[in-house]
Write a protein that holds these residues in place. Structure first.
Motif, PDB file in Angstrom:
ATOM      1  N   SER A   1      17.662 -28.749 -26.435  1.00 46.55           N
ATOM      2  CA  SER A   1      17.131 -29.275 -24.798  1.00 46.55           C
ATOM      3  C   SER A   1      17.835 -29.182 -23.918  1.00 46.55           C
ATOM      4  O   SER A   1      19.254 -29.435 -24.031  1.00 46.55           O
ATOM      5  N   ARG A   2      17.517 -29.260 -22.579  1.00 47.25           N
ATOM      6  CA  ARG A   2      18.255 -29.405 -21.243  1.00 47.25           C
ATOM      7  C   ARG A   2      17.963 -30.248 -20.214  1.00 47.25           C
ATOM      8  O   ARG A   2      16.467 -30.101 -20.049  1.00 47.25           O
ATOM      9  N   GLU A   3      18.334 -31.212 -19.962  1.00 48.07           N
ATOM     10  CA  GLU A   3      18.096 -32.179 -18.890  1.00 48.07           C
ATOM     11  C   GLU A   3      18.961 -32.225 -17.792  1.00 48.07           C
ATOM     12  O   GLU A   3      20.094 -31.984 -17.856  1.00 48.07           O
ATOM     13  N   THR A   4      18.345 -32.285 -16.500  1.00 45.60           N
ATOM     14  CA  THR A   4      19.120 -32.369 -15.242  1.00 45.60           C
ATOM     15  C   THR A   4      19.125 -33.835 -14.640  1.00 45.60           C
ATOM     16  O   THR A   4      18.026 -34.494 -14.522  1.00 45.60           O
ATOM     17  N   ILE A   5      20.136 -34.388 -14.508  1.00 42.27           N
ATOM     18  CA  ILE A   5      20.396 -35.564 -14.307  1.00 42.27           C
ATOM     19  C   ILE A   5      20.959 -36.205 -12.877  1.00 42.27           C
ATOM     20  O   ILE A   5      22.121 -35.585 -12.763  1.00 42.27           O
ATOM     21  N   ASP A   6      20.583 -36.634 -11.933  1.00 44.63           N
ATOM     22  CA  ASP A   6      20.943 -36.988 -10.617  1.00 44.63           C
ATOM     23  C   ASP A   6      21.672 -38.349 -10.735  1.00 44.63           C
ATOM     24  O   ASP A   6      21.181 -39.543 -10.588  1.00 44.63           O
ATOM     25  N   VAL A   7      23.114 -38.177 -11.086  1.00 45.75           N
ATOM     26  CA  VAL A   7      24.020 -39.171 -11.634  1.00 45.75           C
ATOM     27  C   VAL A   7      24.137 -40.145 -10.218  1.00 45.75           C
ATOM     28  O   VAL A   7      24.123 -41.519 -10.177  1.00 45.75           O
ATOM     29  N   VAL A   8      24.129 -39.481  -9.163  1.00 45.86           N
ATOM     30  CA  VAL A   8      24.442 -40.091  -7.933  1.00 45.86           C
ATOM     31  C   VAL A   8      23.432 -41.174  -7.379  1.00 45.86           C
ATOM     32  O   VAL A   8      23.652 -42.129  -7.099  1.00 45.86           O
ATOM     33  N   ASP A   9      22.071 -40.707  -7.636  1.00 44.15           N
ATOM     34  CA  ASP A   9      20.890 -41.354  -7.431  1.00 44.15           C
ATOM     35  C   ASP A   9      20.757 -42.580  -8.198  1.00 44.15           C
ATOM     36  O   ASP A   9      20.383 -43.774  -7.911  1.00 44.15           O
ATOM     37  N   ILE A  10      21.115 -42.367  -9.610  1.00 40.27           N
ATOM     38  CA  ILE A  10      21.228 -43.492 -10.539  1.00 40.27           C
ATOM     39  C   ILE A  10      22.014 -44.551 -10.225  1.00 40.27           C
ATOM     40  O   ILE A  10      21.657 -45.825 -10.231  1.00 40.27           O
ATOM     41  N   VAL A  11      23.276 -44.069  -9.737  1.00 39.92           N
ATOM     42  CA  VAL A  11      24.077 -45.235  -9.228  1.00 39.92           C
ATOM     43  C   VAL A  11      23.856 -46.193  -8.001  1.00 39.92           C
ATOM     44  O   VAL A  11      23.903 -47.392  -7.808  1.00 39.92           O
ATOM     45  N   ARG A  12      23.535 -45.032  -7.032  1.00 41.33           N
ATOM     46  CA  ARG A  12      22.982 -45.758  -5.724  1.00 41.33           C
ATOM     47  C   ARG A  12      21.934 -46.782  -5.914  1.00 41.33           C
ATOM     48  O   ARG A  12      21.855 -47.716  -5.132  1.00 41.33           O
ATOM     49  N   LYS A  13      21.005 -46.512  -6.786  1.00 44.68           N
ATOM     50  CA  LYS A  13      19.771 -47.257  -6.778  1.00 44.68           C
ATOM     51  C   LYS A  13      20.181 -48.208  -8.103  1.00 44.68           C
ATOM     52  O   LYS A  13      19.286 -49.249  -8.245  1.00 44.68           O
ATOM     53  N   GLY A  14      21.061 -47.848  -8.716  1.00 46.01           N
ATOM     54  CA  GLY A  14      21.531 -49.135  -9.560  1.00 46.01           C
ATOM     55  C   GLY A  14      20.169 -49.069 -10.837  1.00 46.01           C
ATOM     56  O   GLY A  14      20.124 -49.988 -11.739  1.00 46.01           O
ATOM     57  N   GLU A  15      19.665 -47.918 -11.035  1.00 45.70           N
ATOM     58  CA  GLU A  15      18.642 -47.778 -12.097  1.00 45.70           C
ATOM     59  C   GLU A  15      19.354 -47.086 -13.320  1.00 45.70           C
ATOM     60  O   GLU A  15      18.944 -45.945 -13.593  1.00 45.70           O
ATOM     61  N   LEU A  16      20.291 -47.863 -14.309  1.00 48.68           N
ATOM     62  CA  LEU A  16      20.748 -47.424 -15.142  1.00 48.68           C
ATOM     63  C   LEU A  16      20.200 -46.978 -16.426  1.00 48.68           C
ATOM     64  O   LEU A  16      20.276 -46.132 -17.133  1.00 48.68           O
ATOM     65  N   ASN A  17      18.821 -47.668 -16.675  1.00 51.27           N
ATOM     66  CA  ASN A  17      17.838 -47.151 -17.531  1.00 51.27           C
ATOM     67  C   ASN A  17      17.376 -45.691 -17.494  1.00 51.27           C
ATOM     68  O   ASN A  17      16.872 -45.185 -18.521  1.00 51.27           O
ATOM     69  N   ARG A  18      17.687 -45.187 -16.285  1.00 52.94           N
ATOM     70  CA  ARG A  18      17.461 -43.630 -16.195  1.00 52.94           C
ATOM     71  C   ARG A  18      18.451 -42.669 -16.896  1.00 52.94           C
ATOM     72  O   ARG A  18      18.429 -41.543 -16.906  1.00 52.94           O
ATOM     73  N   ASP A  19      19.754 -43.314 -17.442  1.00 48.36           N
ATOM     74  CA  ASP A  19      20.461 -42.607 -17.949  1.00 48.36           C
ATOM     75  C   ASP A  19      20.214 -42.135 -19.541  1.00 48.36           C
ATOM     76  O   ASP A  19      19.239 -42.518 -20.091  1.00 48.36           O
ATOM     77  N   TYR A  20      20.837 -41.300 -19.821  1.00 50.66           N
ATOM     78  CA  TYR A  20      20.488 -40.535 -21.071  1.00 50.66           C
ATOM     79  C   TYR A  20      21.711 -40.839 -22.261  1.00 50.66           C
ATOM     80  O   TYR A  20      22.878 -40.908 -22.049  1.00 50.66           O
TER      81      TYR A  20
END
Length: 266
Positions: free
Chosen positions: A157-176
Motif C-alpha cells: 500500500s502507498r500513503e501520502t502524508i502531509d508531515v508539515v501540516d501534522i506538525v503545524r496543527k499538532g495532530e500527531l494522531n494523523r501520523d502512521y
C-alpha cells in the motif's frame, strides 16, 4: 530567509517526532532473519551463546538444535525455548533470557530529501515522524509531502502524508506507524521558474498557495526595466499540451509553471 523558514520547520518536525517517540507505547520487537541474539539460561552458563536468526526464522540453541523464533516477540521466544528445555528433561525450571544485539530484520528505509538517508532499526512502536527525526529531518530541498510504502502480508500500500501540516496543527494522531521493510520517501520540493526582467531568473521553490507576486519576489524582484504589466505563464495542461496564460499578480502559481516578466516600454 526561505532556507531559515524551512530549517525551522525541520526543527519543529524533529521535536514533534521526539515527543511522539516518548509517548508511544513500548511495543515488542518481533524476531526475524538476520537478527543477532545473545541467549543465556539462569544457572546454566554452558547454554549461553550468541547466534543469528536464519532466513527461515530459526536459531540454533544448545541441546535443542534449530528452534523457530521468526515472528515471535523476545518474550515469546524466551518462553518457547524454556518450555522446550523443560519438556526435553534438560532443566526442571528454565529461565531463558534473550538480548537482541543486532536488529537487522526490523528496519525501515528512509530515502530522498532527508539529511541522513539510510536504513534505521525500529524497536517497539515507531511512526513516520520518529524515523524522519532519526534521518536528521527533511533537507532544505525536501517537500512537505512524504510517501510511505508498506508491505503487509504480501499486500503493498502507498500513503501520502502531509508531515508539515501534522506538525503545524499538532495532530500527531494523523501520523502512521511503521514496521520492518517499510519505505519512507521524501520527494524534492515542487519547483516553478521565472524568467525575463527579474534580478534572479531561474528555478525557485514553490511554496503553498504562492502567488505570481510572491514568485516575482522569489526571483529577486523586478529589474529597473521590468514591469508587472503583461505577465505571462507557460503551463502544461491536463492533456499535456503547453498553454500560455495572461497572468495577474494574485494568480496562484502551479508546479513547473514558467513565468515571464516583460520589459517596460515606458
Amino acid at each position: 530567509m526561505k532556507r531559515f523558514v524551512h530549517w525551522m520547520m525541520a526543527t519543529m518536525l524533529m521535536l514533534a517526532a521526539g515527543l511522539a517517540a516518548n509517548v508511544a507505547d513500548a511495543g515488542e520487537v518481533l524476531l526475524g532473519p538476520g537478527d543477532v541474539v545473545k541467549a543465556s539460561v539462569y544457572g546454566s552458563p554452558d547454554l549461553s551463546l550468541e547466534t543469528r536468526v536464519s532466513e527461515s526464522g530459526g536459531m540454533t540453541f544448545p541441546l535443542l538444535g534449530n528452534v523457530q523464533v521468526g515472528g515471535l516477540s523476545v518474550q515469546q521466544a524466551e518462553k518457547k525455548i524454556g518450555g522446550l528445555l523443560e519438556k526435553g528433561g534438560y532443566l526442571k525450571k528454565a529461565q531463558v533470557n534473550l538480548l537482541v544485539t543486532t536488529l537487522a530484520s526490523q528496519q525501515v528505509s528512509v530515502l530522498g530529501q532527508v539529511n541522513r538517508p539510510g536504513r534505521y532499526p525500529i524497536d517497539g512502536t515507531r511512526k513516520v515522524l520518529d524515523l524522519l527525526a532519526l534521518a536528521g529531518g527533511i533537507g532544505v530541498d525536501g517537500g512537505d509531502m512524504v510517501t510511505l510504502v508498506r508491505n503487509r502480508n504480501g499486500s503493498v500500500s502507498r500513503e501520502t502524508i502531509d508531515v508539515v501540516d501534522i506538525v503545524r496543527k499538532g495532530e500527531l494522531n494523523r501520523d502512521y506507524e511503521v514496521a520492518g521493510g517499510d519505505i519512507i520517501f521524501v520527494e524534492r520540493a515542487p519547483r516553478a521558474y521565472i524568467t525575463g526582467e527579474v534580478n534572479h531568473p531561474g528555478a525557485f521553490r514553490l511554496e503553498r498557495a504562492m502567488t505570481v507576486q510572491q514568485a516575482v519576489s522569489a526571483g529577486g524582484g523586478l529589474t529597473p526595466r521590468g514591469t508587472q504589466r503583461g505577465l505571462r505563464i507557460v503551463r502544461r495542461g491536463a492533456d499535456g499540451t503547453m498553454q500560455t496564460i495572461d497572468a495577474k499578480t494574485d494568480d496562484l502559481v502551479q508546479t513547473d509553471d514558467v513565468i515571464t516578466v516583460r520589459e517596460s516600454w515606458f
